[in-house]
Design an enzyme around this catalytic site. Structure first.
Site, PDB file in Angstrom:
ATOM      1  N   LYS A 128       0.843  -1.205   0.000  1.00  0.00           N
ATOM      2  CA  LYS A 128       0.000   0.000   0.000  1.00  0.00           C
ATOM      3  C   LYS A 128       0.874   1.250   0.000  1.00  0.00           C
ATOM      4  O   LYS A 128       0.629   2.196  -0.748  1.00  0.00           O
ATOM      5  CB  LYS A 128      -0.938  -0.005   1.215  1.00  0.00           C
ATOM      6  CG  LYS A 128      -2.063  -1.025   1.080  1.00  0.00           C
ATOM      7  CD  LYS A 128      -2.893  -1.180   2.340  1.00  0.00           C
ATOM      8  CE  LYS A 128      -3.903  -2.320   2.151  1.00  0.00           C
ATOM      9  NZ  LYS A 128      -4.667  -2.637   3.357  1.00  0.00           N
ATOM     10  N   ASP A 161     -11.496   2.908   3.774  1.00  0.00           N
ATOM     11  CA  ASP A 161     -11.748   1.462   3.670  1.00  0.00           C
ATOM     12  C   ASP A 161     -13.251   1.194   3.539  1.00  0.00           C
ATOM     13  O   ASP A 161     -13.657   0.080   3.204  1.00  0.00           O
ATOM     14  CB  ASP A 161     -11.220   0.735   4.920  1.00  0.00           C
ATOM     15  CG  ASP A 161      -9.892   0.021   4.662  1.00  0.00           C
ATOM     16  OD1 ASP A 161      -9.576  -0.247   3.486  1.00  0.00           O
ATOM     17  OD2 ASP A 161      -9.186  -0.274   5.639  1.00  0.00           O
ATOM     18  N   GLN A 190      -4.773  -1.616   9.487  1.00  0.00           N
ATOM     19  CA  GLN A 190      -4.579  -2.917   8.832  1.00  0.00           C
ATOM     20  C   GLN A 190      -5.097  -4.035   9.741  1.00  0.00           C
ATOM     21  O   GLN A 190      -4.730  -4.111  10.911  1.00  0.00           O
ATOM     22  CB  GLN A 190      -3.084  -3.131   8.532  1.00  0.00           C
ATOM     23  CG  GLN A 190      -2.781  -4.409   7.794  1.00  0.00           C
ATOM     24  CD  GLN A 190      -3.393  -4.463   6.394  1.00  0.00           C
ATOM     25  OE1 GLN A 190      -3.304  -3.514   5.630  1.00  0.00           O
ATOM     26  NE2 GLN A 190      -4.029  -5.583   6.066  1.00  0.00           N
TER      27      GLN A 190
END
Ligand code: NDP
Length: 293
Positions: free
Chosen positions: A52, A119, A96
């Site tokens: 990422k 997200d 994460q």
């Protein structure tokens, strides 16, 4: 049969993102900024976060990594999120997964301000998705929708079976494909661990999406001839012959399933690369929506 090339598609989207960032910055804006929180040192998480960060760098975003020990308290993480919520140099915040057991994913997801929830896990964004309103769409389903568009896969009137009902993949995927839109207008069946006789459902799928996390659970005999198959699952399976000591396996045995399918995503190189693209697209959108930039 066509193997869906997520890697190549992601490269094309990356180039488009890079151009968009260039134009955004040329207007006097600062580059989009993604903050990533990483708890512990899970090997797979380290790899995902490194990817990422690299992709952010490649397209001209800035990104910052906030690392925490496995023993960090929930409050410390929530405090960090709160500070980032108020930080006008940050557009998107993600944490994460997986988290240590003492940290509640629900609390974390709800702590991130919906405007920075790139997200798409906050209930506000999940609810807006369900109501077909503008929102940040969870990155993996968003990536799959873009693969469907890119490969011009017809969805209207098709029977789609989604195996897995997580808030991250299965549930938003089923909503996106059942919406009255293009792509969309599928008749969707959702299966999960309590589904009795899974094969009886998967065999009737024109479009099959597996998001389980159980390596090769779905075998070729469970797939309808000519089906479109998306394999979201990624599991590290120990393999002494591999340099890393493991191999990545999907939920579907691609070699066996491919000859029966009209389209299929491999693992790796299918859905995974498009997930990062979805995340970055959301972050750029957050930067464009931001009132402080
Ligand atoms: P979760 O563990 O949150 O959800 C798994 C789902 O699978 C659950 O709904 C569960 O049912 C269902 N399930 C488990 N066993 C069975 C079974 N035997 N039969 C039918 N359904 C079953 O996982 P995620 O949704 O977060 O992720 C799924 C997979 O996708 C993982 O391998 C993950 O690593 C991968 N992933 C890949 C991404 C990518 O970019 N390619 C991104 C995100 C995830 P129940 O609800 O009843 O427990």
């Amino acid at each position: 049969m066509t193997i869906i090339d997520g890697k190549q598609t992601a490269e094309e989207y990356k180039a488009a993102l890079k151009q968009e960032v260039k134009e955004f910055v040329a207007k006097g804006k600062r580059p989009p900024c993604l903050a990533i929180l990483l708890i512990g040192n899970n090997g797979a998480s380290e790899t995902y976060v490194a990817n990422k960060l690299k992709t952010c760098h490649d397209v001209g975003f800035s990104a910052s990594l906030y690392r925490f020990e496995n023993t960090v308290s929930e409050n410390e993480v929530l405090t960090c999120i709160n500070e980032l919520n108020f930080n006008s140099n940050v557009d998107g915040i993600i944490v994460q997964s997986p988290f240590p057991n003492h940290i509640s994913p629900q609390k974390i997801n709800e702590a991130i301000h919906p405007a920075k929830d790139v997200d798409g896990f906050h209930p506000m964004n999940a609810g807006r998705l369900q109501q077909n309103k503008p929102c940040y769409i969870s990155a993996t389903p968003k990536g799959i929708m873009q693969l469907i568009e890119k490969y011009k896969i017809e969805t209207q009137g098709k029977h789609c079976v989604v195996v897995g009902r997580s808030n991250i993949v299965g549930m938003p995927m089923s909503i996106l494909l059942s919406r009255n839109s293009k792509p969309g207008n599928c008749t969707v069946t959702i299966c999960h661990s309590k589904t009795v006789d899974l094969a009886s459902f998967t065999k009737r799928a024109d479009i099959l999406i597996a998001a389980i996390g159980s390596p090769e659970l779905i075998t070729a005999d469970m797939i309808k001839e000519g089906a479109v198959v998306f394999d979201v699952g990624i599991t590290r399976v120990a393999d002494k012959t591999a340099k890393s000591g493991y191999r990545l396996k999907g939920d579907i045995n691609c070699d066996e399933a491919a000859p029966k399918s009209s389209y299929i995503t491999p693992v790796p190189g299918g859905v995974g690369p498009m997930t990062i693209i979805g995340l970055l697209q959301n972050t750029l959108l957050a930067a464009k929506n931001a009132i402080y930039n």
